[in-house]
Write a protein that holds these residues in place. Structure first.
Motif: not given
Length: 411
Positions: A145-162
């Motif tokens: 969960g922590i890594n997901h937030i870092l990647k999506v809201y830090g690096m800008g990776e697309h979440p499942q429902y972008a």
């Protein structure tokens, strides 16, 4: 001594006796996404046990050095700025091993796991696992969960429902890179000697949600003390045996523009739910829908549905439960089931879910069940008989209590 007490009292009066270092929203986001880590932080004895562990402290020291080295560089891209906060598979495995060792060595930590954590419901899917597998699964989920937030809201990776869940800024802009660098620099200065191994990564992840205005999961909490307070009090007086169903769950249908508070089908759903309520099929109405549509929606659908019920249909406030966080049909049923459990609304009694014809058909389909299994990992409710084109019987399931920090806007 009196002199020092007076100075402290004056300082508290000046700064505010409840002033704190981080925004209050961090507390709620942490509890709803990372219950395990939140519970550790708020258990003084357990925190002390873990803080004294040299192996975990070594991991924290290594991370602090890595963060400092990154910040010393003059030129950094987003990836290099976020990277030191990511929890590697190798470190995650080490942490699981250390926690299992501490479980065997410390009665306090063992009691914490077997009582506080097992009984919380936050990890109910792992409840039947032995301690080793339980700890591994819980820590792995929190790290993911922590890594997901870092990647999506830090690096800008697309979440499942972008389209509705993405980062709020242009991650390619100099502004955003500069903001992340300054936040990282500030957060690094706040790391304390007695922090736990997860603090830098967790606090930076929470900061990313905060600075991106993606605090949806914390809004309106605590519900039982705010929007749902009157209904929670009323529930104590309901004799559910007098009703065929325990509640009527009205699903949302969010507008796709920034001006409408409710959509055309959203208003139809409300009318259909009121019809069932006036037929005295259940003593409660539950309205479900968050700030989902459109992207970073201004209006919360459940709040607007409640207003509509009270203003246009004169439904008493203490007959309405709002569920203001769901972003999908899967979590409409899941989140409602969570509130039933929390508010002592019967789980062993059938409930009704009401929505427009096409949506109702979808909820009763195998496609919906398969989506629940794929996205949640379980069925949040048992779908039962279809009464008519817009109404379905269902029974909430306790599996719904399971946290999912890989969807941090509605975990």
């Amino acid at each position: 001594m009196t002199k020092y007490i007076l100075i402290i009292a004056l300082l508290l009066n000046y700064t505010g006796s409840f002033a704190q270092e981080n925004p209050e929203v961090y507390h709620t986001l942490s509890k709803k996404n990372f219950y395990f880590l939140h519970a550790i932080e708020n258990n003084r004895e357990v925190k002390e046990v873990l803080n004294k562990d040299r192996s975990l402290s070594k991991l924290l020291s290594e991370q602090k050095k890595q963060i400092a080295q990154t910040l010393e560089k003059k030129e950094n891209d987003l990836h290099s700025l976020i990277y030191p906060y990511l929890i590697s598979e190798e470190d995650s495995k080490k942490i699981s091993d250390h926690l299992n060792r501490i479980y065997k060595e410390s009665p306090k930590f063992k009691n914490f796991i077997e009582n506080d954590i097992r009984n919380s419901g936050a990890y109910i899917l792992y409840d039947k696992l032995k301690a080793k597998e339980l700890i591994e699964n819980i820590w792995s989920l929190n790290a993911e969960g922590i890594n997901h937030i870092l990647k999506v809201y830090g690096m800008g990776e697309h979440p499942q429902y972008a389209a509705i869940d993405s980062v709020s800024y242009n991650v390619k802009s100099d502004y955003y890179k500069g903001a992340i660098a300054m936040w990282s620099d500030h957060m690094a200065l706040e790391v304390k000697e007695k922090d736990l191994w997860f603090n830098p990564s967790l606090n930076f992840a929470l900061s990313l949600l905060y600075l991106n205005h993606r605090d949806e999961a914390a809004r309106y909490e605590p519900l039982e003390e705010l929007e749902n307070r009157k209904t929670v009090e009323h529930i104590k007086n309901i004799d559910f045996a007098h009703f065929k169903y325990a509640s009527i769950l009205i699903l949302g249908n969010g507008p796709e523009n920034y001006t409408d508070r409710l959509s055309a089908l959203g208003k139809l759903n409300i009318k259909l739910g009121v019809k069932a309520y006036l037929e005295v099929k259940a003593p409660l109405i539950v309205v479900s829908g968050g700030h989902a549509h459109p992207f970073r929606a201004k209006y919360c659908e459940a709040i607007e549905m409640k207003k509509e019920l009270m203003k246009e249909y004169q439904i008493p406030e203490n007959r309405i439960i709002i569920e203001p966080h769901a972003r999908h049909t899967t979590t409409n049923l899941r989140n409602a089931s969570r509130l039933y459990s929390k508010y002592d609304v019967p789980l062993d009694k059938a409930h009704l879910v009401v929505t427009n014809n096409s949506h109702s058909q979808y909820v009763s389909s195998n496609n919906f069940k398969n989506r629940c299994i794929e996205e949640l990992g379980y069925l949040p409710a048992l779908i039962m008989s279809r009464i008519n084109d817009t109404t379905i019987e269902f029974q909430p399931l306790k599996n719904s209590l399971q946290q999912n920090p890989t969807e941090p806007l509605d975990p």
